[in-house]
Design a protein around this motif. Sequence first.
Motif, mmCIF file in Angstrom:
data_model
loop_
_atom_site.group_PDB
_atom_site.id
_atom_site.type_symbol
_atom_site.label_atom_id
_atom_site.label_comp_id
_atom_site.label_asym_id
_atom_site.label_seq_id
_atom_site.Cartn_x
_atom_site.Cartn_y
_atom_site.Cartn_z
ATOM 1 N N ASP A 96 0.830 -1.209 0.000
ATOM 2 C CA ASP A 96 0.000 0.000 0.000
ATOM 3 C C ASP A 96 0.867 1.263 0.000
ATOM 4 O O ASP A 96 0.361 2.373 0.038
ATOM 5 N N ASP A 97 2.195 1.057 -0.051
ATOM 6 C CA ASP A 97 3.115 2.188 -0.201
ATOM 7 C C ASP A 97 3.389 2.489 -1.666
ATOM 8 O O ASP A 97 4.225 3.333 -1.986
ATOM 9 N N GLY A 98 2.691 1.769 -2.572
ATOM 10 C CA GLY A 98 2.860 2.029 -4.004
ATOM 11 C C GLY A 98 4.087 1.389 -4.608
ATOM 12 O O GLY A 98 4.418 1.653 -5.758
ATOM 13 N N ALA A 99 4.769 0.534 -3.868
ATOM 14 C CA ALA A 99 6.015 -0.065 -4.355
ATOM 15 C C ALA A 99 5.807 -1.514 -4.780
ATOM 16 O O ALA A 99 5.051 -2.258 -4.160
ATOM 17 N N VAL A 100 6.513 -1.875 -5.871
ATOM 18 C CA VAL A 100 6.633 -3.275 -6.275
ATOM 19 C C VAL A 100 8.067 -3.675 -5.951
ATOM 20 O O VAL A 100 9.019 -3.078 -6.468
ATOM 21 N N MET A 101 8.223 -4.648 -5.066
ATOM 22 C CA MET A 101 9.554 -4.990 -4.576
ATOM 23 C C MET A 101 9.922 -6.412 -4.996
ATOM 24 O O MET A 101 9.063 -7.291 -5.095
ATOM 25 N N ALA A 102 11.226 -6.630 -5.225
ATOM 26 C CA ALA A 102 11.748 -7.969 -5.471
ATOM 27 C C ALA A 102 12.762 -8.266 -4.369
ATOM 28 O O ALA A 102 13.664 -7.466 -4.116
ATOM 29 N N THR A 103 12.592 -9.403 -3.704
ATOM 30 C CA THR A 103 13.478 -9.741 -2.600
ATOM 31 C C THR A 103 14.076 -11.128 -2.842
ATOM 32 O O THR A 103 13.341 -12.097 -3.013
ATOM 33 N N GLU A 104 15.404 -11.179 -2.874
ATOM 34 C CA GLU A 104 16.080 -12.465 -3.030
ATOM 35 C C GLU A 104 16.429 -13.028 -1.670
ATOM 36 O O GLU A 104 16.325 -12.341 -0.650
ATOM 37 N N ASN A 105 16.873 -14.271 -1.690
ATOM 38 C CA ASN A 105 17.120 -14.970 -0.435
ATOM 39 C C ASN A 105 18.129 -14.251 0.446
ATOM 40 O O ASN A 105 17.918 -14.078 1.635
ATOM 41 N N ASP A 106 19.245 -13.832 -0.130
ATOM 42 C CA ASP A 106 20.276 -13.224 0.706
ATOM 43 C C ASP A 106 20.484 -11.750 0.418
ATOM 44 O O ASP A 106 21.386 -11.136 0.956
ATOM 45 N N GLY A 107 19.630 -11.218 -0.470
ATOM 46 C CA GLY A 107 19.880 -9.839 -0.848
ATOM 47 C C GLY A 107 18.935 -8.859 -0.184
ATOM 48 O O GLY A 107 18.040 -9.220 0.554
ATOM 49 N N LYS A 108 19.166 -7.610 -0.463
ATOM 50 C CA LYS A 108 18.287 -6.561 0.005
ATOM 51 C C LYS A 108 17.095 -6.461 -0.939
ATOM 52 O O LYS A 108 17.230 -6.725 -2.131
ATOM 53 N N PRO A 109 15.923 -6.036 -0.448
ATOM 54 C CA PRO A 109 14.806 -5.824 -1.351
ATOM 55 C C PRO A 109 15.137 -4.723 -2.360
ATOM 56 O O PRO A 109 15.767 -3.727 -2.019
#
Lengths: 352, 335
Positions: free
Chosen positions: B77-90
């Motif tokens: 609901d913050d308007g963001a589409v995020m991709a998050t990997e196992n060990d990485g930062k979003p």
Amino acid sequence: MPEKIPVTVLTGYLGAGKTTLLNRILSEPHGHKFAVIVNEFGEIGVDSDLVVNADEEVFEMNNGCVCCTVRGDLIRIIDGLMRRKGKFDAIIVETTGLADPAPVAQTFFVDDNVGRLTKLDAVVTVADAKWLALRLKDAPEAKNQIAFADVILLNKTDLVSSDELAEVEGRIRAINHYARIHRTQRCAVPLGEVLARNAFDLDRILEIEPAFLDSNAHEHVHGHDHDELRHQGHDHAHGEQHRPAGAGLKHYHDEDMRSLALRTNNPLDPDKFFRWIQNLVATDGPQILRSKGILSFKDDPDRFVFQGVHMILDGNHQRAWQPDEKRESRLVFIGRELPVEKIREGFQSCHA
Amino acid sequence: MTQIRPQARSVVERSRVLAAGAAIVGAHFIADTAVFVLGEEALLFVDKEARERRVAVHAGAILASAGGDARIITGGDDGAVMATENDGKPVAIATDAKRRWIDRVAVGPDGAVAWSAGKQAFVLTRNGQTRALDLPSAAGGLAFLPKGFRLAIAHYNGATLWFANAQSAPQMLDWKGSHLDAAVSPDGRFLVTAMQEPTLHGWRLEDGKHMRMAGYAARVRAMSWTADGKGLATAGSTQIILWPFHGKDGPMGKAPKMLAEHEHLVGIVACHPRQPVVAAGYRDGLILLAHTDDGTEIIVRNPGEAPVSALAWNAAGTVLAFGTEDGVAGLADLA
């Protein structure tokens, strides 16, 4: 089962003062945290991530019910908001000035997830004391909003004389006898009169009678079986039962919208009642904006409460009748060109 | 505890649970690490050794999630589409210019990402461009077709098929009513939507022929294709409803299989990735596995808690991740 989040629906014709009320609710210290679903960003003076913009997407249902519409955006937004439950303890839905309240109200009955997590608390309508009488003539939306209301803020009373105020109040009562009316300036009303009313769960029906008598508008001679017709429209068969109007409040007949109350001390037969009411809303649902009732069934220790919007009915056993409580069944209908005699006769046929 | 289903084997003792601290709204796997999507702000990674890692992803509610091969896509609901990997930062894939809610997300077979906000759908193309499509209403569901960079979008009064890379006009599939979820069969021949009414609608894509799948007690809020792609398991009833899609007409004129009847509604389903087995989570917290051939049941979790809100299998089908509305996250080891 976790407590359901109460939802207040805020309606009112353009310029009546909805935004003023909303800003008051959001800025006054009252210890409650609200999520607010608004139809326009920018009008609200409070910046919060719990203020959500809505698109008013009104969707028709394919359930064979011609007047059954829901707010698709509301279903999506409430689903999203409920992910943050704990951050707020009530929801306010502001509708646009031209909105019909029915789709909003029906959303709470039609969508099982919305109904499981939230409950409709009250429809609050803000009305402009100066312009409402005119709007009731030329804007069907304004009339719907009055008919739907559980609570009416008759606002901007400083802009009218006491005669004009009495007149507009009479016009409101001609449509909706059962709403609580508050005369306000700049929507100044104790917020407890607007929020957490529990109006949709019907306990307040029993409070309505004293409010009506206090207004001293007119009294009906009660029929033998205690059913009463709150408003006769242009059917003047019972006109002679009206006593002259009390000082300060006029009595009007609305052209087409009216309220009807029925009551009886005779216990009802549940099978007969459900068959009757379901049949009634199936045929006359488009005209019936709101229906609500508290019912006493034969050999049933519990009060049965129900409410409806157009063709949709929702009812439950609520609690046991108290030993000192009068076991009386009461029904209220608010609608357009209600088939009064048909409803009255149908109700009488439901006696056990 | 009394055995609630005497005929069923129980593997309840093979689960371990933890308190996630927020409602769980989705579950996925990246290899053997379970990823629980919380209702607010964070993803909770739990690896094979039960090590927990909480990753803050959104500033508010997480409204949608989808699992890719190596990353989890979320919309907030913050308007963001995020991709998050196992060990990485979003990583922010996109931020809505008007900061509208990201209502739905989907991941394509080649890692393409789609999302919706307001009355628009978006696709991030392979060369990094964002393409937008205006819709007649807000999207109720998004699903990529298995081939051709094509997105199915469910919305009011039907669905739209959109070749996001091509200039060709989107194809409209009409059916009155509000369509709230979308599922494309693994062979790409059928599109099924869940409607506001307790019913599914389907189209055979080669000729647009309609399919109606009715009889549900509630709105269908979860659909999952079986491992062989020939069946669609669905929630929305007190049983798992499994529609057959093996013939050329799909489920038309055929009765569904009904499995694992219980006194409460099925809220979520997840088909095993290899075996003819469906996992079902019920409103009262019960989780069952049902064999789709003979209906045999295995109890994974006993009832008595909040509704089950998330289920996911690891790729090997040896671990079932589950989550509930009151924040219980669990892993059932079924190896």
